[in-house]
Design a protein around this motif. Structure first.
Motif, PDB file in Angstrom:
ATOM      1  N   LEU A 123      37.004  43.268  56.386  1.00 53.81           N
ATOM      2  CA  LEU A 123      36.338  42.709  57.567  1.00 53.81           C
ATOM      3  C   LEU A 123      36.416  43.595  58.802  1.00 53.81           C
ATOM      4  N   THR A 124      37.449  44.433  58.895  1.00 54.69           N
ATOM      5  CA  THR A 124      37.621  45.228  60.118  1.00 54.69           C
ATOM      6  C   THR A 124      37.708  46.732  59.875  1.00 54.69           C
ATOM      7  N   GLY A 125      37.923  47.139  58.633  1.00 52.89           N
ATOM      8  CA  GLY A 125      38.102  48.558  58.338  1.00 52.89           C
ATOM      9  C   GLY A 125      39.497  49.065  58.666  1.00 52.89           C
ATOM     10  N   ARG A 126      40.397  48.168  59.064  1.00 50.95           N
ATOM     11  CA  ARG A 126      41.762  48.556  59.394  1.00 50.95           C
ATOM     12  C   ARG A 126      42.685  48.325  58.188  1.00 50.95           C
ATOM     13  N   VAL A 127      43.643  49.223  57.997  1.00 50.22           N
ATOM     14  CA  VAL A 127      44.602  49.086  56.904  1.00 50.22           C
ATOM     15  C   VAL A 127      45.950  48.660  57.481  1.00 50.22           C
ATOM     16  N   VAL A 128      46.455  47.539  57.005  1.00 53.13           N
ATOM     17  CA  VAL A 128      47.772  47.081  57.426  1.00 53.13           C
ATOM     18  C   VAL A 128      48.825  48.025  56.837  1.00 53.13           C
ATOM     19  N   PRO A 129      49.697  48.599  57.660  1.00 49.52           N
ATOM     20  CA  PRO A 129      50.709  49.531  57.148  1.00 49.52           C
ATOM     21  C   PRO A 129      51.681  48.858  56.173  1.00 49.52           C
ATOM     22  N   GLU A 130      52.361  49.675  55.391  1.00 47.39           N
ATOM     23  CA  GLU A 130      53.375  49.166  54.471  1.00 47.39           C
ATOM     24  C   GLU A 130      54.421  48.350  55.227  1.00 47.39           C
ATOM     25  N   MET A 131      54.881  47.268  54.585  1.00 48.08           N
ATOM     26  CA  MET A 131      55.930  46.403  55.131  1.00 48.08           C
ATOM     27  C   MET A 131      55.525  45.770  56.453  1.00 48.08           C
ATOM     28  N   ASN A 132      54.218  45.588  56.656  1.00 47.97           N
ATOM     29  CA  ASN A 132      53.734  45.003  57.891  1.00 47.97           C
ATOM     30  C   ASN A 132      52.805  43.838  57.610  1.00 47.97           C
TER      31      ASN A 132
END
Length: 445
Positions: A123-132
């Protein structure tokens, strides 16, 4: 009261299955408020029907949450196959004059489209970082029923009911509105089956839901569905494997083909998780701390175990073994990078839901489960004090008290993570203990 106070008092938690207290999600500011309408688990039919039947209420709940956290945009994620629902939502957004704030983004019908981190990227093109979690990239995610509960809370209605799909090898697939605390067996019998001697029940979706060993439990706020299958069904046998047996089978047959890794949704998002290497670490007791801790990146979607592995092994169990072990040791994975991007081949490795349904042996049971108007009125409800993430609620009623539907019966412990609980029927409190509050219905109510 602010929206945060209202949501907190109403006992709203993530209705998609996680049960995380929603008021905590709304405490910070974010760029986006995202509505998870993907409902990626096969056979479950709650969210798609709620969006069709209560579009205005859900959109208003989403808007209220979005405005409160200062979001620039609200985005509804829904699979492109739900053409009718998409049309209804678009018309509703226009009728509410919210085109500048809320939009719909159609998603491919793949698994696991409803995974929170997959949804954020789509939906946003953003990747949630590991462990986040999503807020780390400026996103707050709620699902359709949670948005509906926010709207209801603004109307003075706390969470007393949940919507449940009952599906599988049954005469009457259906979706129902059920009082929280209802005995599960009463819900299951609405499927048209009276005796479950020859059946097993999955609590939740067929991919992530566990096989129930006991049908004597009670409905919680986060109960979303029950899949009923014959006890000799392939899926039941696969999901009934324990970690000791799984470890033995993995060690005897894993050939390191890496299919479990190549199709892993979190690996495809750029996370440093390699299930095939974790299999090796467990099989041969490799003392590699970072490799072992990378198992904490696993979302337990079960794709590796129920679809990817050509040998029918149990990569998820290997991940779960290390996740459990390291949690007990209070060891936390330390990411090696700060910038994340999807693997370049991700778009070519997404799994179509229809292919997954066929592999699971559920094609004949993938049917419409209409939301019925039937009323389920249990004589007794048993409302768990710990049906959410965090500490159990502290009861504020006593045995013998008369309570009304919607009355608060449990509060969040001071300074702790938790959620309030409310009576789902009008009646008399018959038992109060650390684990639940039992209420007998007032038949004259």
């Amino acid at each position: 009261m602010t929206l945060l106070d209202i949501v907190k008092k109403s006992g709203i938690v993530g209705a998609g299955g996680a049960g995380f207290p929603t008021h905590v999600k709304l405490q910070g500011k974010a760029d986006y408020i995202l509505l998870n309408g993907a409902e990626c688990e096969p056979l479950l039919r709650v969210d798609q029907q709620l969006m069709e039947i209560f579009p205005a209420e859900i959109i208003k709940g989403l808007e209220a949450a979005g405005r409160f956290i200062g979001a620039e945009k609200g985005i509804i994620g829904i699979k492109n196959k739900h053409k009718k629902v998409i049309s209804i939502l678009n018309e509703t957004i226009k009728s509410l004059s919210l085109e500048d704030f809320i939009e719909i983004k159609e998603m491919a019908d793949v698994y696991p489209a409803g995974d929170e981190q997959v949804l954020v990227y789509e939906l946003t093109g953003r990747v949630v970082p590991e462990m986040n979690i999503p807020i780390s990239v400026g996103c707050v995610v709620i699902n359709s029923e949670t948005a509906l509960n926010i709207y209801n809370a603004l109307e003075g209605l706390p969470v007393t009911h949940t919507y449940i799909t009952v599906a599988g090898d049954i005469p009457n697939p259906k979706t129902m509105k059920v009082p929280v605390g209802t005995p599960i067996i009463e819900v299951l019998k609405r499927s048209g089956i009276e005796s479950f001697e020859d059946y097993r029940v999955i609590d939740g979706g067929p991919m992530m839901g566990p096989v129930m060993n006991d049908l004597n439990g009670y409905v919680t706020k986060k109960t979303k569905g029950f899949i009923i299958l014959k006890k000799d069904h392939h899926l039941i046998k696969r999901k009934s494997m324990d970690i000791v047996q799984g470890k033995r089978i993995n060690r005897s047959a894993c050939e390191q083909c890496r299919m479990c890794t190549d199709l892993c949704p979190r690996y495809l998002l750029g996370h440093d998780i390699n299930p095939h290497k974790i299999m090796t670490a467990l099989n041969y007791s490799l003392d590699d701390g970072n490799l072992q801790s990378s198992a904490q990146l696993c979302c337990q979607c079960n794709l590796c175990e129920l679809y990817s592995c050509p040998a029918g092994l149990y990569p998820r169990l290997s991940n779960l073994y290390f996740k459990t072990k390291l949690d007990e040791e209070r060891v936390r994975h330390i990411p090696k990078k700060t910038d994340y991007a999807p693997r370049k081949f991700r778009d070519y490795r997404l799994l179509p839901s229809k292919r997954l349904v066929a592999r699971l042996g559920l094609k004949n049971f993938d049917k419409y489960a209409p939301l019925t108007e039937e009323i389920l009125e249990p004589e007794m409800v048993f409302i768990y004090t710990g049906q959410h993430v965090g500490k159990k609620a502290n009861p504020i009623v006593n045995k013998g008290d008369m309570v009304q539907i919607g009355q608060q019966i449990g509060v969040i412990p001071e300074g702790e993570l938790g959620a309030a609980i409310h009576s789902s029927i009008t009646g008399t409190v018959t038992e109060v203990n650390e684990d639940f509050i039992a209420i007998r219905r007032n038949l004259n109510a």
